[in-house]
Design an enzyme around this catalytic site. Sequence first.
Site, short mmCIF file in Angstrom:
data_model
loop_
_atom_site.label_atom_id
_atom_site.label_comp_id
_atom_site.label_asym_id
_atom_site.label_seq_id
_atom_site.Cartn_x
_atom_site.Cartn_y
_atom_site.Cartn_z
CB CYS A 39 8.32 23.15 4.42
SG CYS A 39 9.22 21.62 4.30
CD GLU A 90 9.58 20.54 28.46
OE1 GLU A 90 9.63 19.44 27.88
OE2 GLU A 90 9.46 21.61 27.84
NE ARG A 135 5.37 26.13 9.62
CZ ARG A 135 4.15 25.73 9.91
NH1 ARG A 135 3.36 26.51 10.60
NH2 ARG A 135 3.71 24.57 9.52
CD1 TRP A 145 13.84 21.40 9.07
CD2 TRP A 145 12.83 19.43 8.73
NE1 TRP A 145 14.22 20.55 10.08
CE2 TRP A 145 13.61 19.34 9.91
CE3 TRP A 145 12.10 18.31 8.33
CZ2 TRP A 145 13.69 18.18 10.66
CZ3 TRP A 145 12.18 17.16 9.09
CH2 TRP A 145 12.97 17.11 10.25
CG HIS A 188 18.30 1.24 39.29
ND1 HIS A 188 18.21 0.01 39.89
CD2 HIS A 188 17.56 2.10 40.06
CE1 HIS A 188 17.42 0.10 40.96
NE2 HIS A 188 17.03 1.36 41.08
CG ASN A 244 4.98 22.94 3.49
OD1 ASN A 244 5.98 23.27 2.84
ND2 ASN A 244 4.38 23.76 4.32
N GLY A 245 5.28 18.44 3.01
CA GLY A 245 4.80 17.06 3.16
C GLY A 245 5.68 16.10 2.38
CE LYS A 301 11.84 23.31 25.79
NZ LYS A 301 10.67 22.53 25.74
CE LYS A 322 6.29 26.03 18.30
NZ LYS A 322 6.78 25.69 19.64
CD GLU A 338 13.69 22.01 22.57
OE1 GLU A 338 13.24 21.68 21.48
OE2 GLU A 338 12.96 22.21 23.56
C1 F6R Z 1 10.25 20.82 22.27
C2 F6R Z 1 9.13 20.79 21.35
C3 F6R Z 1 8.74 19.49 20.75
C4 F6R Z 1 7.22 19.40 20.63
C5 F6R Z 1 6.83 18.11 19.87
C6 F6R Z 1 5.32 17.97 19.78
O1 F6R Z 1 10.47 22.09 22.79
O2 F6R Z 1 8.55 21.79 21.04
O3 F6R Z 1 9.26 18.42 21.48
O4 F6R Z 1 6.65 19.41 21.90
O5 F6R Z 1 7.37 18.16 18.59
O6 F6R Z 1 4.76 19.07 19.14
P1 F6R Z 1 3.24 19.43 19.28
O7 F6R Z 1 3.00 19.85 20.69
O8 F6R Z 1 3.01 20.53 18.30
O9 F6R Z 1 2.48 18.17 18.94
#
Ligand code: F6R
Length: 609
Positions: free
Chosen positions: A2, A482, A27, A75, A505, A101-102, A486, A604, A489
Amino acid sequence: MCGIVAYVGSKQCQQLMLEGLKRLEYRGYDSAGIATIDHGKIRVVKTIGRVANLEDKLETVGAMRGTIGMCHTRWATHGGVTDFNAHPHTDDKSGICIIHNGIIENYASLKTYLEEKGHRFVSQTDTEVLAMLIGELYDGDLEAAVQAALRECTGAYGIVVMCEREPETLVAARKGSPLMVGVGDGEFLVASDGSAIISHTSQAFALEDYQVVKITPQGFRTSTIHNVPVTPKVQQLEIELEEIELGGYSHFMQKEIFEQPKALRNTFRGRFGIEDGRVVLGGLADHAKELVKAKRVVLLGQGTALHAAMIGRYLFEDLAKIPATSEFSSEFRYRNPMIEENTVAIAVSQSGETADTLAALIEAKDRGALALGVINVVGSTIARETDAGVYLRVGPEIGVASTKAFVGQVAALTLVAMWMGRRRYMSADQCSSLMKSFEQIPEKIERVLATDEHIKKVTQKYVDRENWLFLGRGYNYPTALEGALKLKEISYIHAEGMPAAEMKHGPIALINEGMPAVFIANRGRQYEKVMSNIQEVRARGGHVIAVATEGDENIRKYAEDVFYVPDIEEPLSPILTVVPLQLMAYHAAVLRGHDVDKPRNLAKSVTVE
Ligand code: F6R
């Protein structure tokens, strides 16, 4: 997660607050709302959807007037995505208005108490409970009511509150959810992120946990929730406007992929002592003795940060010869982890606010580990919890899909591993030679970026396929994870990453005619083995897309499509091999018509469990 923006001063604040809110859109959120006090009366307008939907609604119902106000992007956690559940929330008695937020964890018992007192709720949120509680406790002093209410709450909060009976006062408070206060000339902004403040003032301070600030146009007072005065440190915000603007790119994700060479030059700056083969990491200097004695490294992270941590594991074992493990912080925190003497726990996080990573680090620290951070956001909660650390210095990452932070995390972990290795087993020559290779990385990434058109064309061929595999070995097994993350998501394509050997396996059963299988097949210790895995996929009709080392013509015999990356020492290779995967995910999402910077359901920074 949020977003919060609030203002008190002498200007009409609707527009400037909404501009700030737009800077927080990255975010992730599902509804938005705004409130001001206009001629002594609180007015609230909110809607599900984007800030643009809120602006449309304001055009219809009439603009907000007032020189004090707050706005929010929500959010959903407690209660679905509805207009009623969107923030701001008001109470039913004292003219209180709040954004939050929270999560207030004990909201259910507080709600029962308030219902018994006759309060009636219109939403399903924990935030409305907090609004009612503050209203219930309000006795002519908003700051005191907020402090008293927060003393009753458990959980996490970043809140801003205003009240009709004190129409020039904002009260904000924080526990576990970041809040910045921007200090201007006769005007103040409160925001969950400095990027919402920077176009108005560069002077700001961060609230600490359990702190409350009361702000009027005349000034501010900071205290704890127990009303003990505290003096905040007003500092210069280290954000450049150009860093948080698109600057000619179509999306922040694209901008940040292309920014990686520059970002890494910043990560390296001043950290290479090539002459004497020493990595210079000022943030570790005070703990050098403990780090030299380290017997184990535990790397903690989630998502992309976990993938960087997994590469870190290989790096610590290879370069520093220290046993290392990498763990989902969400699992580590609830296990009963064994922390032996001389363990170093490293939290890897872009935002420095990920709730699970913070909790895992505290758990490790409580059990005697030395707590290090490999973090991007300076002064973030995790950074402040650590004993020592290394900042990534890659600049603000706005794109929800992490790209430049990933390469920054891998680079910073490599530097820490080299720093420790050099004090244990690595010679000056070995270290200098690795540093020289490191210095060439930005230019090598530029070479990969120059193949963007080719990567786009290849992506176009496969973009309609719904199931993909990403396979790699050794250092590039986490890169495969990764690449899959990518793709899924932002393009919502189902993709699985795994060690290439694992395929036999079970997952090999998935391979059917034309299924795209992306292999990270750069030259390295396991090159031949990867070639065998590629042939297993081919034999079952899969289409192989290989990330290979420049000059490797052999690979063309086995792969339908090849993305070349320059040659580099294996430990440094994920920083190059990930780049075509980032670009491929980006193009797939754009080709499928998705909003790359606002992927569905994603936030984010994940500040709730
Ligand atoms: C994927 C992504 C998330 C973050 C994860 C940890 O593209 O951004 O998987 O890597 O939420 O976030 P941080 O690095 O902020 O702890």
